[in-house]
Design a protein around this motif. Sequence first.
Motif, PDB file in Angstrom:
ATOM      1  N   VAL A 106       0.853  -1.192   0.000  1.00  0.00           N
ATOM      2  CA  VAL A 106       0.000   0.000   0.000  1.00  0.00           C
ATOM      3  C   VAL A 106       0.887   1.239   0.000  1.00  0.00           C
ATOM      4  O   VAL A 106       1.825   1.354   0.801  1.00  0.00           O
ATOM      5  CB  VAL A 106      -0.950  -0.007   1.217  1.00  0.00           C
ATOM      6  CG1 VAL A 106      -1.779   1.264   1.247  1.00  0.00           C
ATOM      7  CG2 VAL A 106      -1.828  -1.246   1.193  1.00  0.00           C
ATOM      8  N   GLN A 107       0.592   2.150  -0.877  1.00  0.00           N
ATOM      9  CA  GLN A 107       1.343   3.392  -0.998  1.00  0.00           C
ATOM     10  C   GLN A 107       0.547   4.540  -0.386  1.00  0.00           C
ATOM     11  O   GLN A 107      -0.666   4.441  -0.175  1.00  0.00           O
ATOM     12  CB  GLN A 107       1.631   3.691  -2.472  1.00  0.00           C
ATOM     13  CG  GLN A 107       2.400   2.591  -3.186  1.00  0.00           C
ATOM     14  CD  GLN A 107       3.819   2.415  -2.638  1.00  0.00           C
ATOM     15  OE1 GLN A 107       4.411   3.367  -2.124  1.00  0.00           O
ATOM     16  NE2 GLN A 107       4.315   1.182  -2.715  1.00  0.00           N
ATOM     17  N   PRO A 108       1.200   5.650  -0.073  1.00  0.00           N
ATOM     18  CA  PRO A 108       0.464   6.807   0.490  1.00  0.00           C
ATOM     19  C   PRO A 108      -0.671   7.276  -0.412  1.00  0.00           C
ATOM     20  O   PRO A 108      -1.689   7.761   0.084  1.00  0.00           O
ATOM     21  CB  PRO A 108       1.550   7.867   0.628  1.00  0.00           C
ATOM     22  CG  PRO A 108       2.823   7.098   0.779  1.00  0.00           C
ATOM     23  CD  PRO A 108       2.652   5.876  -0.065  1.00  0.00           C
ATOM     24  N   GLN A 109      -0.511   7.137  -1.714  1.00  0.00           N
ATOM     25  CA  GLN A 109      -1.583   7.553  -2.614  1.00  0.00           C
ATOM     26  C   GLN A 109      -2.849   6.713  -2.381  1.00  0.00           C
ATOM     27  O   GLN A 109      -3.968   7.227  -2.455  1.00  0.00           O
ATOM     28  CB  GLN A 109      -1.147   7.435  -4.079  1.00  0.00           C
ATOM     29  CG  GLN A 109       0.066   8.283  -4.444  1.00  0.00           C
ATOM     30  CD  GLN A 109       1.357   7.483  -4.369  1.00  0.00           C
ATOM     31  OE1 GLN A 109       1.557   6.754  -3.381  1.00  0.00           O
ATOM     32  NE2 GLN A 109       2.210   7.632  -5.373  1.00  0.00           N
ATOM     33  N   ASP A 110      -2.654   5.416  -2.103  1.00  0.00           N
ATOM     34  CA  ASP A 110      -3.813   4.538  -1.857  1.00  0.00           C
ATOM     35  C   ASP A 110      -4.538   4.950  -0.562  1.00  0.00           C
ATOM     36  O   ASP A 110      -5.774   4.966  -0.493  1.00  0.00           O
ATOM     37  CB  ASP A 110      -3.360   3.075  -1.754  1.00  0.00           C
ATOM     38  CG  ASP A 110      -2.642   2.625  -3.018  1.00  0.00           C
ATOM     39  OD1 ASP A 110      -3.054   3.046  -4.119  1.00  0.00           O
ATOM     40  OD2 ASP A 110      -1.659   1.861  -2.913  1.00  0.00           O
ATOM     41  N   ILE A 111      -3.767   5.271   0.453  1.00  0.00           N
ATOM     42  CA  ILE A 111      -4.374   5.676   1.733  1.00  0.00           C
ATOM     43  C   ILE A 111      -5.137   6.985   1.543  1.00  0.00           C
ATOM     44  O   ILE A 111      -6.223   7.188   2.134  1.00  0.00           O
ATOM     45  CB  ILE A 111      -3.283   5.826   2.805  1.00  0.00           C
ATOM     46  CG1 ILE A 111      -2.607   4.456   3.046  1.00  0.00           C
ATOM     47  CG2 ILE A 111      -3.853   6.358   4.105  1.00  0.00           C
ATOM     48  CD1 ILE A 111      -1.433   4.518   4.001  1.00  0.00           C
ATOM     49  N   GLY A 116     -10.540   9.531   1.427  1.00  0.00           N
ATOM     50  CA  GLY A 116     -11.437  10.429   0.722  1.00  0.00           C
ATOM     51  C   GLY A 116     -10.801  11.739   0.288  1.00  0.00           C
ATOM     52  O   GLY A 116     -11.491  12.608  -0.245  1.00  0.00           O
ATOM     53  N   THR A 117      -9.504  11.902   0.499  1.00  0.00           N
ATOM     54  CA  THR A 117      -8.855  13.149   0.060  1.00  0.00           C
ATOM     55  C   THR A 117      -8.533  13.127  -1.429  1.00  0.00           C
ATOM     56  O   THR A 117      -8.284  14.173  -2.030  1.00  0.00           O
ATOM     57  CB  THR A 117      -7.566  13.370   0.868  1.00  0.00           C
ATOM     58  OG1 THR A 117      -6.700  12.237   0.698  1.00  0.00           O
ATOM     59  CG2 THR A 117      -7.893  13.544   2.351  1.00  0.00           C
ATOM     60  N   GLU A 118      -8.504  11.948  -2.005  1.00  0.00           N
ATOM     61  CA  GLU A 118      -8.288  11.791  -3.440  1.00  0.00           C
ATOM     62  C   GLU A 118      -9.383  10.906  -4.005  1.00  0.00           C
ATOM     63  O   GLU A 118      -9.848   9.971  -3.332  1.00  0.00           O
ATOM     64  CB  GLU A 118      -6.922  11.167  -3.727  1.00  0.00           C
ATOM     65  CG  GLU A 118      -5.733  12.020  -3.307  1.00  0.00           C
ATOM     66  CD  GLU A 118      -5.542  13.214  -4.221  1.00  0.00           C
ATOM     67  OE1 GLU A 118      -6.119  13.200  -5.328  1.00  0.00           O
ATOM     68  OE2 GLU A 118      -4.833  14.162  -3.827  1.00  0.00           O
ATOM     69  N   ARG A 119      -9.807  11.196  -5.215  1.00  0.00           N
ATOM     70  CA  ARG A 119     -10.853  10.382  -5.817  1.00  0.00           C
ATOM     71  C   ARG A 119     -10.287   9.085  -6.367  1.00  0.00           C
ATOM     72  O   ARG A 119     -10.864   8.014  -6.179  1.00  0.00           O
ATOM     73  CB  ARG A 119     -11.537  11.159  -6.928  1.00  0.00           C
ATOM     74  CG  ARG A 119     -12.669  10.393  -7.574  1.00  0.00           C
ATOM     75  CD  ARG A 119     -13.400  11.256  -8.583  1.00  0.00           C
ATOM     76  NE  ARG A 119     -14.474  10.525  -9.223  1.00  0.00           N
ATOM     77  CZ  ARG A 119     -15.285  11.013 -10.155  1.00  0.00           C
ATOM     78  NH1 ARG A 119     -15.108  12.297 -10.539  1.00  0.00           N
ATOM     79  NH2 ARG A 119     -16.247  10.287 -10.676  1.00  0.00           N
ATOM     80  N   ASP A 120      -9.195   9.143  -7.050  1.00  0.00           N
ATOM     81  CA  ASP A 120      -8.505   7.951  -7.544  1.00  0.00           C
ATOM     82  C   ASP A 120      -7.044   8.304  -7.777  1.00  0.00           C
ATOM     83  O   ASP A 120      -6.642   9.462  -7.771  1.00  0.00           O
ATOM     84  CB  ASP A 120      -9.153   7.392  -8.809  1.00  0.00           C
ATOM     85  CG  ASP A 120      -9.207   8.426  -9.944  1.00  0.00           C
ATOM     86  OD1 ASP A 120      -8.445   9.426  -9.886  1.00  0.00           O
ATOM     87  OD2 ASP A 120      -9.975   8.246 -10.894  1.00  0.00           O
ATOM     88  N   THR A 121      -6.227   7.279  -7.999  1.00  0.00           N
ATOM     89  CA  THR A 121      -4.798   7.465  -8.241  1.00  0.00           C
ATOM     90  C   THR A 121      -4.294   6.354  -9.132  1.00  0.00           C
ATOM     91  O   THR A 121      -4.840   5.237  -9.136  1.00  0.00           O
ATOM     92  CB  THR A 121      -4.017   7.479  -6.913  1.00  0.00           C
ATOM     93  OG1 THR A 121      -2.631   7.676  -7.191  1.00  0.00           O
ATOM     94  CG2 THR A 121      -4.207   6.190  -6.140  1.00  0.00           C
ATOM     95  N   LEU A 122      -3.219   6.677  -9.870  1.00  0.00           N
ATOM     96  CA  LEU A 122      -2.607   5.717 -10.795  1.00  0.00           C
ATOM     97  C   LEU A 122      -1.101   5.824 -10.598  1.00  0.00           C
ATOM     98  O   LEU A 122      -0.500   6.885 -10.821  1.00  0.00           O
ATOM     99  CB  LEU A 122      -2.991   6.050 -12.246  1.00  0.00           C
ATOM    100  CG  LEU A 122      -2.669   5.017 -13.317  1.00  0.00           C
ATOM    101  CD1 LEU A 122      -3.443   3.721 -13.064  1.00  0.00           C
ATOM    102  CD2 LEU A 122      -3.003   5.559 -14.704  1.00  0.00           C
ATOM    103  N   HIS A 123      -0.473   4.710 -10.145  1.00  0.00           N
ATOM    104  CA  HIS A 123       0.946   4.773  -9.817  1.00  0.00           C
ATOM    105  C   HIS A 123       1.549   3.388  -9.915  1.00  0.00           C
ATOM    106  O   HIS A 123       0.851   2.388 -10.134  1.00  0.00           O
ATOM    107  CB  HIS A 123       1.140   5.340  -8.401  1.00  0.00           C
ATOM    108  CG  HIS A 123       0.448   4.527  -7.365  1.00  0.00           C
ATOM    109  ND1 HIS A 123      -0.870   4.724  -7.017  1.00  0.00           N
ATOM    110  CD2 HIS A 123       0.886   3.489  -6.585  1.00  0.00           C
ATOM    111  CE1 HIS A 123      -1.212   3.866  -6.095  1.00  0.00           C
ATOM    112  NE2 HIS A 123      -0.165   3.101  -5.814  1.00  0.00           N
ATOM    113  N   ASN A 124       2.870   3.332  -9.707  1.00  0.00           N
ATOM    114  CA  ASN A 124       3.595   2.060  -9.700  1.00  0.00           C
ATOM    115  C   ASN A 124       3.803   1.604  -8.255  1.00  0.00           C
ATOM    116  O   ASN A 124       3.955   2.409  -7.344  1.00  0.00           O
ATOM    117  CB  ASN A 124       4.952   2.191 -10.391  1.00  0.00           C
ATOM    118  CG  ASN A 124       4.811   2.472 -11.877  1.00  0.00           C
ATOM    119  OD1 ASN A 124       3.791   2.163 -12.484  1.00  0.00           O
ATOM    120  ND2 ASN A 124       5.863   3.047 -12.470  1.00  0.00           N
ATOM    121  N   SER A 125       3.863   0.279  -8.103  1.00  0.00           N
ATOM    122  CA  SER A 125       4.144  -0.296  -6.790  1.00  0.00           C
ATOM    123  C   SER A 125       4.776  -1.665  -7.007  1.00  0.00           C
ATOM    124  O   SER A 125       5.125  -2.016  -8.157  1.00  0.00           O
ATOM    125  CB  SER A 125       2.863  -0.404  -5.960  1.00  0.00           C
ATOM    126  OG  SER A 125       3.170  -0.841  -4.648  1.00  0.00           O
TER     127      SER A 125
END
Length: 474
Positions: A106-111, A116-125
């Motif tokens: 789990v990355q900070p973007q997922d948390i 609810g601070t972000e609607r969605d995210t797209l990243h590498n992990s």
Amino acid sequence: MRGLAHRLRTLPLRSRLALLVASAVAIAVAAAAIVCWLLTRTQLRSELDNSLRNISAQSGAVQDALRGCAAGTNPGTGGTTNFAYIQVVGSDGSRCVFPYSEPVKVQPQDIAVARGTERDTLHNSVTENGAAVRVRTSRVLVGPGSAAVSVSRPLSEIDSSLNRLALLLAAVAGIGVIGAGAAGLWIARAGLRPVDGLTLAVEHVARTEDLTVRIPVEGEDEIARLSRSFNSMTAALASSRDRQSQLIADAGHELRTPLTSLRTNIELLARSEETGRAIPPDDRKALMASVKAQMTELAALIGDLQELSRPDAADPGPLQVVALHEVVTHAVERARLRGPDLSVGSDLRPWYVRAEPAALERALVNVLDNAVKFSPSGGSVEVALTEYGELTVRDHGPGIPAEELPHVFERFWRSPSARALPGSGLGLSIVARTIHQTGGEIALRPAAGGGTVAAIRIPGAPTPPPETYRPETP
């Protein structure tokens, strides 16, 4: 860099051309391959991202994941799937992995999406096993609430394709560079074949001094221009050598006559002194006069040869503004002294030219000397300088046949009718050279009623500019 540049300069020209062509093709192929690889990677990444969005939109898979997590079913590092990994991410960073999926860190973007601070995210992990994945985390409505669901796919799907593409592009680039090098070497050999011919011709001329060598000229390119220039150069050198040989032969022939006569006369004087037999006074006086005349002729011939020894392109000396009418007046006075039984008339208008004073005066004296020499006793010589700058010298001698006029300005050429007269045949050649160096022209033509007219035109003006040269009166 300096060492590399030095080594390149030591290579043959065709090798340098082939190396430059191969290098240029290698750079172009490498740039094209890199651009192609980057575009392909971007396209594959874009397709992978689109597939993750489509999977996230499949509410059935997401609902299954949510129900499994709600029921406490979390197989952890369960079996792998060939399609995608799904897990639910909590706001505290916890995760609930979908059955048969690999757990992904789990990355900070997922948390941030889970909170609810972000609607969605797209990243590498990466997975727990260290495999790189592409992750898309989005919020999904579940009953009255919502949850963060991460859908990921392994990057190995596109990395393997990119690696195969890189190997393929490298192989193609290598083949292209090798082919370009071979083609460059062939083109260099074909293109430099005329240069090889020119090199062989130059080496042949340097080795044998054979200036009759000519290179065939084909086309209008730089090699053809170089070949024409070489042919022109060898032709000019051959002509110069022929003229030099002719000048030496003619000078030897002209020097032989006065030297022979001078030697004969001196031998007679020496024999008279050795034997004690005195030469009659009249004969001795005639003998001394002959010696003096021959010495004068030799001195004049040597002076003419020194004048002609300068190249035609040599600097004639500092040019000055010369009062042509005054120079002609001076030359006329000298002509009257040399032909006391002749009538030398002059009608001169002011005319100023740029010339080397001494050379111009010597040339005009030669022209008048010729007129005096070929004029009959009691005859006349007419000199005129018009207001337009044309100088004419007309004599009433035997004239010059039309077939001989083209040769009068050649070195050592003398009309058959003038062989018995003193002179070397160099005077008119020197005159023509001097007049041409001032930008003027000279011509001889038959005169109406007999005789010859020498016409000289030198660019100038009828008004005197500052610093005008004026000859000294003898």
